[in-house]
Every structure is written in C-alpha cells, then in structure tokens.
Motif scaffolding. Structure first.
Motif, PDB file in Angstrom:
ATOM      1  N   GLY A  12       0.430   2.124 -19.325  1.00  0.00           N
ATOM      2  CA  GLY A  12       0.991   3.451 -19.094  1.00  0.00           C
ATOM      3  C   GLY A  12       2.258   3.737 -19.860  1.00  0.00           C
ATOM      4  N   ILE A  13       2.487   3.021 -20.962  1.00  0.00           N
ATOM      5  CA  ILE A  13       3.695   3.181 -21.768  1.00  0.00           C
ATOM      6  C   ILE A  13       3.305   3.697 -23.150  1.00  0.00           C
ATOM      7  CG2 ILE A  13       5.705   2.026 -22.766  1.00  0.00           C
ATOM      8  CD1 ILE A  13       5.356  -0.130 -20.573  1.00  0.00           C
ATOM      9  N   TYR A  14       4.058   4.676 -23.641  1.00  0.00           N
ATOM     10  CA  TYR A  14       3.824   5.249 -24.966  1.00  0.00           C
ATOM     11  C   TYR A  14       5.112   5.198 -25.779  1.00  0.00           C
ATOM     12  CZ  TYR A  14      -0.397   7.031 -22.755  1.00  0.00           C
ATOM     13  OH  TYR A  14      -1.589   7.125 -22.082  1.00  0.00           O
ATOM     14  N   LEU A  15       4.941   5.141 -27.088  1.00  0.00           N
ATOM     15  CA  LEU A  15       6.071   5.086 -28.010  1.00  0.00           C
ATOM     16  C   LEU A  15       6.044   6.303 -28.924  1.00  0.00           C
ATOM     17  CD1 LEU A  15       8.455   3.649 -29.460  1.00  0.00           C
ATOM     18  CD2 LEU A  15       6.735   2.400 -30.795  1.00  0.00           C
ATOM     19  N   ILE A  16       7.168   7.029 -28.964  1.00  0.00           N
ATOM     20  CA  ILE A  16       7.335   8.183 -29.842  1.00  0.00           C
ATOM     21  C   ILE A  16       8.330   7.814 -30.937  1.00  0.00           C
ATOM     22  CG2 ILE A  16       8.120  10.575 -30.029  1.00  0.00           C
ATOM     23  CD1 ILE A  16       7.345  10.947 -27.080  1.00  0.00           C
ATOM     24  N   ASP A  17       7.962   8.029 -32.182  1.00  0.00           N
ATOM     25  CA  ASP A  17       8.845   7.743 -33.314  1.00  0.00           C
ATOM     26  C   ASP A  17       9.861   8.868 -33.448  1.00  0.00           C
ATOM     27  OD1 ASP A  17      10.000   7.166 -35.823  1.00  0.00           O
ATOM     28  OD2 ASP A  17       8.130   6.292 -36.556  1.00  0.00           O
ATOM     29  N   GLY A  18      11.154   8.498 -33.460  1.00  0.00           N
ATOM     30  CA  GLY A  18      12.215   9.500 -33.567  1.00  0.00           C
ATOM     31  C   GLY A  18      12.688   9.755 -34.982  1.00  0.00           C
ATOM     32  N   TYR A  19      12.162   9.019 -35.958  1.00  0.00           N
ATOM     33  CA  TYR A  19      12.524   9.202 -37.378  1.00  0.00           C
ATOM     34  C   TYR A  19      14.035   9.182 -37.584  1.00  0.00           C
ATOM     35  CZ  TYR A  19       7.623  10.199 -38.108  1.00  0.00           C
ATOM     36  OH  TYR A  19       6.253  10.086 -38.162  1.00  0.00           O
ATOM     37  N   ASP A  20      14.687   8.249 -36.908  1.00  0.00           N
ATOM     38  CA  ASP A  20      16.123   8.074 -37.062  1.00  0.00           C
ATOM     39  C   ASP A  20      16.444   7.734 -38.516  1.00  0.00           C
ATOM     40  OD1 ASP A  20      18.818   7.596 -36.525  1.00  0.00           O
ATOM     41  OD2 ASP A  20      18.451   5.543 -35.826  1.00  0.00           O
ATOM     42  N   LEU A  21      17.498   8.321 -39.049  1.00  0.00           N
ATOM     43  CA  LEU A  21      17.932   8.151 -40.445  1.00  0.00           C
ATOM     44  C   LEU A  21      16.892   8.649 -41.448  1.00  0.00           C
ATOM     45  CD1 LEU A  21      19.373   4.507 -40.230  1.00  0.00           C
ATOM     46  CD2 LEU A  21      20.605   6.652 -39.898  1.00  0.00           C
ATOM     47  N   GLY A  22      15.883   9.351 -40.944  1.00  0.00           N
ATOM     48  CA  GLY A  22      14.814   9.824 -41.819  1.00  0.00           C
ATOM     49  C   GLY A  22      13.733   8.803 -42.062  1.00  0.00           C
ATOM     50  N   PHE A  23      13.809   7.641 -41.398  1.00  0.00           N
ATOM     51  CA  PHE A  23      12.842   6.566 -41.588  1.00  0.00           C
ATOM     52  C   PHE A  23      11.844   6.533 -40.435  1.00  0.00           C
ATOM     53  CE2 PHE A  23      16.563   4.574 -43.835  1.00  0.00           C
ATOM     54  CZ  PHE A  23      16.006   4.596 -45.106  1.00  0.00           C
ATOM     55  N   SER A  24      10.574   6.334 -40.768  1.00  0.00           N
ATOM     56  CA  SER A  24       9.585   6.039 -39.749  1.00  0.00           C
ATOM     57  C   SER A  24       9.760   4.599 -39.289  1.00  0.00           C
ATOM     58  CB  SER A  24       8.180   6.230 -40.327  1.00  0.00           C
ATOM     59  OG  SER A  24       7.198   5.826 -39.398  1.00  0.00           O
ATOM     60  N   GLY A  25       9.513   4.360 -37.994  1.00  0.00           N
ATOM     61  CA  GLY A  25       9.613   3.006 -37.485  1.00  0.00           C
ATOM     62  C   GLY A  25      11.015   2.476 -37.400  1.00  0.00           C
ATOM     63  N   ARG A  26      11.967   3.356 -37.169  1.00  0.00           N
ATOM     64  CA  ARG A  26      13.366   2.931 -37.090  1.00  0.00           C
ATOM     65  C   ARG A  26      13.874   2.935 -35.647  1.00  0.00           C
ATOM     66  NH1 ARG A  26      17.184  -0.416 -38.679  1.00  0.00           N
ATOM     67  NH2 ARG A  26      19.247   0.394 -38.245  1.00  0.00           N
ATOM     68  N   THR A  27      13.798   4.059 -34.972  1.00  0.00           N
ATOM     69  CA  THR A  27      14.245   4.172 -33.584  1.00  0.00           C
ATOM     70  C   THR A  27      13.186   4.925 -32.796  1.00  0.00           C
ATOM     71  OG1 THR A  27      16.557   4.248 -34.292  1.00  0.00           O
ATOM     72  CG2 THR A  27      16.093   4.965 -32.061  1.00  0.00           C
ATOM     73  N   GLY A  28      12.863   4.429 -31.608  1.00  0.00           N
ATOM     74  CA  GLY A  28      11.789   5.034 -30.843  1.00  0.00           C
ATOM     75  C   GLY A  28      12.189   5.384 -29.427  1.00  0.00           C
ATOM     76  N   THR A  29      11.397   6.238 -28.824  1.00  0.00           N
ATOM     77  CA  THR A  29      11.549   6.630 -27.426  1.00  0.00           C
ATOM     78  C   THR A  29      10.312   6.171 -26.669  1.00  0.00           C
ATOM     79  OG1 THR A  29      12.939   8.550 -27.897  1.00  0.00           O
ATOM     80  CG2 THR A  29      11.663   8.597 -25.843  1.00  0.00           C
ATOM     81  N   TYR A  30      10.522   5.495 -25.554  1.00  0.00           N
ATOM     82  CA  TYR A  30       9.415   5.004 -24.732  1.00  0.00           C
ATOM     83  C   TYR A  30       9.200   5.950 -23.563  1.00  0.00           C
ATOM     84  CZ  TYR A  30       9.951   0.736 -27.425  1.00  0.00           C
ATOM     85  OH  TYR A  30      10.020  -0.167 -28.456  1.00  0.00           O
ATOM     86  N   VAL A  31       7.943   6.214 -23.280  1.00  0.00           N
ATOM     87  CA  VAL A  31       7.557   7.160 -22.226  1.00  0.00           C
ATOM     88  C   VAL A  31       6.723   6.437 -21.179  1.00  0.00           C
ATOM     89  CG1 VAL A  31       6.360   9.312 -21.685  1.00  0.00           C
ATOM     90  CG2 VAL A  31       7.520   9.049 -23.903  1.00  0.00           C
ATOM     91  N   PHE A  32       7.122   6.556 -19.916  1.00  0.00           N
ATOM     92  CA  PHE A  32       6.321   6.077 -18.794  1.00  0.00           C
ATOM     93  C   PHE A  32       5.604   7.282 -18.191  1.00  0.00           C
ATOM     94  CE2 PHE A  32       9.716   2.913 -18.966  1.00  0.00           C
ATOM     95  CZ  PHE A  32       9.050   1.718 -18.734  1.00  0.00           C
ATOM     96  N   ALA A  33       4.278   7.277 -18.304  1.00  0.00           N
ATOM     97  CA  ALA A  33       3.499   8.370 -17.724  1.00  0.00           C
ATOM     98  C   ALA A  33       3.287   8.082 -16.240  1.00  0.00           C
ATOM     99  CB  ALA A  33       2.170   8.508 -18.452  1.00  0.00           C
ATOM    100  N   GLU A  34       4.378   8.184 -15.493  1.00  0.00           N
ATOM    101  CA  GLU A  34       4.363   7.858 -14.067  1.00  0.00           C
ATOM    102  C   GLU A  34       4.583   9.114 -13.237  1.00  0.00           C
ATOM    103  OE1 GLU A  34       3.820   5.095 -12.391  1.00  0.00           O
ATOM    104  OE2 GLU A  34       3.674   3.645 -14.029  1.00  0.00           O
ATOM    105  N   GLU A  35       4.513   8.943 -11.946  1.00  0.00           N
ATOM    106  CA  GLU A  35       4.759  10.048 -11.017  1.00  0.00           C
ATOM    107  C   GLU A  35       6.115  10.685 -11.293  1.00  0.00           C
ATOM    108  OE1 GLU A  35       5.690   9.726  -6.448  1.00  0.00           O
ATOM    109  OE2 GLU A  35       3.513   9.644  -6.754  1.00  0.00           O
ATOM    110  N   ALA A  36       7.128   9.853 -11.475  1.00  0.00           N
ATOM    111  CA  ALA A  36       8.439  10.326 -11.930  1.00  0.00           C
ATOM    112  C   ALA A  36       8.498  10.075 -13.430  1.00  0.00           C
ATOM    113  CB  ALA A  36       9.563   9.596 -11.204  1.00  0.00           C
ATOM    114  N   LEU A  37       8.137  11.084 -14.201  1.00  0.00           N
ATOM    115  CA  LEU A  37       8.073  10.942 -15.659  1.00  0.00           C
ATOM    116  C   LEU A  37       9.421  10.462 -16.189  1.00  0.00           C
ATOM    117  CD1 LEU A  37       6.420  11.330 -18.250  1.00  0.00           C
ATOM    118  CD2 LEU A  37       7.163  13.716 -18.291  1.00  0.00           C
ATOM    119  N   THR A  38       9.378   9.359 -16.936  1.00  0.00           N
ATOM    120  CA  THR A  38      10.604   8.673 -17.346  1.00  0.00           C
ATOM    121  C   THR A  38      10.527   8.319 -18.821  1.00  0.00           C
ATOM    122  OG1 THR A  38      10.874   7.717 -15.128  1.00  0.00           O
ATOM    123  CG2 THR A  38      12.006   6.606 -16.945  1.00  0.00           C
TER     124      THR A  38
END
Length: 316
Positions: A12-38
């Motif tokens: 139930g965990i997803y990773l979104i690429d934030g394109y930090d510094l303009g680079f792919s695969g540099r900094t990411g955001t993790y998403v928990f698809a839970e009752e309390a979306l986190t």
C-alpha cells in the motif's frame, strides 16, 4: 518534462518522483493509501506540482490527506510543506520536536540554504511558506501514529545527518523511512549496472558517531526495506549498511587530512569524487552524465558538512 507515474512499492505504499534539482530519481514522496491518507516528505516547493500530479494519477485528492510527515526540515525534504499544506485543508505536518519552530518560521532555513546554493536558491527552493503552528504535530522518540486499522507508524529519533531528524518504522512492510540518516541510494548507478549508497554529511549538524549509532539502531529492528529520501526503496539492507558505513569512515578520514593541511572543501570534494570513480572502475561514471553531476554536487555539499564538523571539533 513528462512526469513518471507513481511507482507501487507494495504494502500500500507508492513513490512519487519530485524531480528535485531537475533530476529524476533524486528526491521522492511516499504515499500511504490508508484510511488516513498520509505522505512522507514533500521535497522542495517546486516538487509540489509533481506530488499533486502523482496523487491525481493515483485517484487521490489532496483534500483527503490527513498527515504530511517530514523526516527532517532541510529544504529538499520539507521546503514544500507550507505550500502543499495550502492544498490540504485537513492535514497536519508531522515533525521532529527540534524542527517544528523552523517550519513555523523558516528564516534560518532559508539563510542556511542560500549560503550553500547562492544564486541557485530561488530556482531550487522558492517559495518557502511558513507552516501555521496550530497545524504542526510533534512526534518524539518512540511515539506512534495510527493511519489505518492495521497500520501504526513508529517514530525514532535518528540524529547524525541533522539533530532534527526522525525516521519512521512501518511494521506492515517491516521497513524504515530513513530520510538522510541512512544515506543516499543512487538509482542512476543501478541503471549503469552497479549499486551505490553513500552517507549524506551536509552542514550543519553532521555527527559521524551519531550517524553510525542511528544506522545500527535502525538495523537492530531487523528491517527488510529501507525507503530513502534520496531515492526509492531497497531490500539490500546489509549492502546499504556496509557501503554507507565504509564511505562514512573514508569521508571523515579524508576530511581530517584535508582540514589539517589547510585545504578548501573543494579539494576534499574532488578527492572523494576521484576515490568513488576509482572504486567503481568497472563503470565509467563520467559517461553517465546525470549520475556524475549529482555525485559532484553531493561531494561538495558533504565536504562542506565535514569541514563544518571538524571546525566545531577543534573549537571544543
């Protein structure tokens, strides 16, 4: 730039690429698809648009987000918290007790980042929006947060990279969201055919002994996965631990030599980069332009942190 779709990591965990510094695969955001979306980590403010696009691709609304967790308050991890919060009317920002006041008043964070990034600051980090104090939720060592009927996260104080850093243990995946304390994973290296994990020793709270202790503490949980702030997940926990601790020793020893010889951080950065190139001689890192550019930047920032640490040691 065409954004990548969020990557499902299982449990139930997803990773979104934030394109930090303009680079792919540099900094990411993790998403928990839970009752309390986190979510964990916002990245800098320019990454927020990618987070919103990623949530939309997952069929999730920012209005449904309950918790925005930041492992620490460096701008590449939490700089976007204030601007994202404006899109998430029901969310709280979960933060280490030492970091809360800096999210409410980010002036010192801004000054510190400007000292390092100088004329690139606006492009990389602007705008920095304060987080209202009544929307901050502080978590101390050992505290928990229930986000679903079967998922309760646990917070661990993990200094070494910074003193305002916690890591988050997820019992469902038996994984740790390690921010920067467990170092950096370079997915670009995997694309080139190798594996590379390095410590992140940036200013101004770097402490090698505390970093080693925090890493060993995380490993003592018998974790099966590490979710890095930079970037993505690995199940190769032992390999990551060995590499990060090996290079931590190298960074500090080389830093001591450079500092004692009156050299500048730029000299140490070049020396560390050359050692990395030599160590991975089966892969011509220079031919992998994005990886090489990221490593050059990281060695410079890490060298500044090592010199800052050594200067403080000599003052005491």
């Amino acid at each position: 730039m065409t954004a990548k779709r969020p990557v499902g990591l299982g449990h139930g965990i997803y990773l979104i690429d934030g394109y930090d510094l303009g680079f792919s695969g540099r900094t990411g955001t993790y998403v928990f698809a839970e009752e309390a979306l986190t979510i964990i980590e916002t990245g800098p403010s320019p990454s927020v648009q990618h987070i919103l696009e990623g949530l939309n691709a997952l069929g999730l609304s920012p209005e449904a987000i309950q918790y925005i967790i930041v492992t620490h308050i460096h701008l590449d991890h939490a700089g976007g918290a204030g601007i994202l919060l404006e899109k998430c009317p029901h969310a709280q920002v979960v933060v280490h007790p030492r970091g809360a006041r800096h999210l409410a008043d980010p002036s010192r964070l801004i000054a510190g980042a400007k000292a390092i990034y100088q004329d690139q600051f606006d492009r990389l980090f602007d705008p920095i929006v304060p987080v209202p104090e009544d929307r901050l939720l502080v978590k101390n060592d050992g505290d928990t947060l229930a986000i679903g009927p079967e998922r309760t996260l646990k917070f661990l104080d993990t200094p070494g990279h910074s003193r305002h850093h916690f890591s988050i243990y997820d019992p469902v995946s038996n994984g740790i969201f390690s921010g920067d304390t467990f170092g950096i994973r370079y997915p670009q290296m995997e694309e080139a055919g190798g594996q590379l994990y390095l410590p992140s020793t940036s200013p101004n709270h770097f402490d090698p002994a505390a970093m080693r202790h925090s890493i060993e503490r995380m490993c003592s949980l018998d974790i099966e996965r590490i979710y890095f702030g930079h970037y993505g997940m690995t199940t190769a926990v032992d390999e990551a631990r060995q590499q990060v601790l090996h290079w931590l020793d190298v960074f500090v020893e080389e830093g001591k030599k450079a500092y004692a010889n009156g050299q500048e951080p730029q000299v140490l950065a070049q020396s560390l980069l050359e050692q990395l190139l030599a160590h991975h001689k089966t892969i011509d890192i220079r031919q992998h332009t994005e990886l090489y550019e990221i490593l050059k930047l990281d060695m410079m920032v890490s060298s500044l942190g090592i010199f800052d640490y050594l200067a403080k040691q000599h003052q005491n």
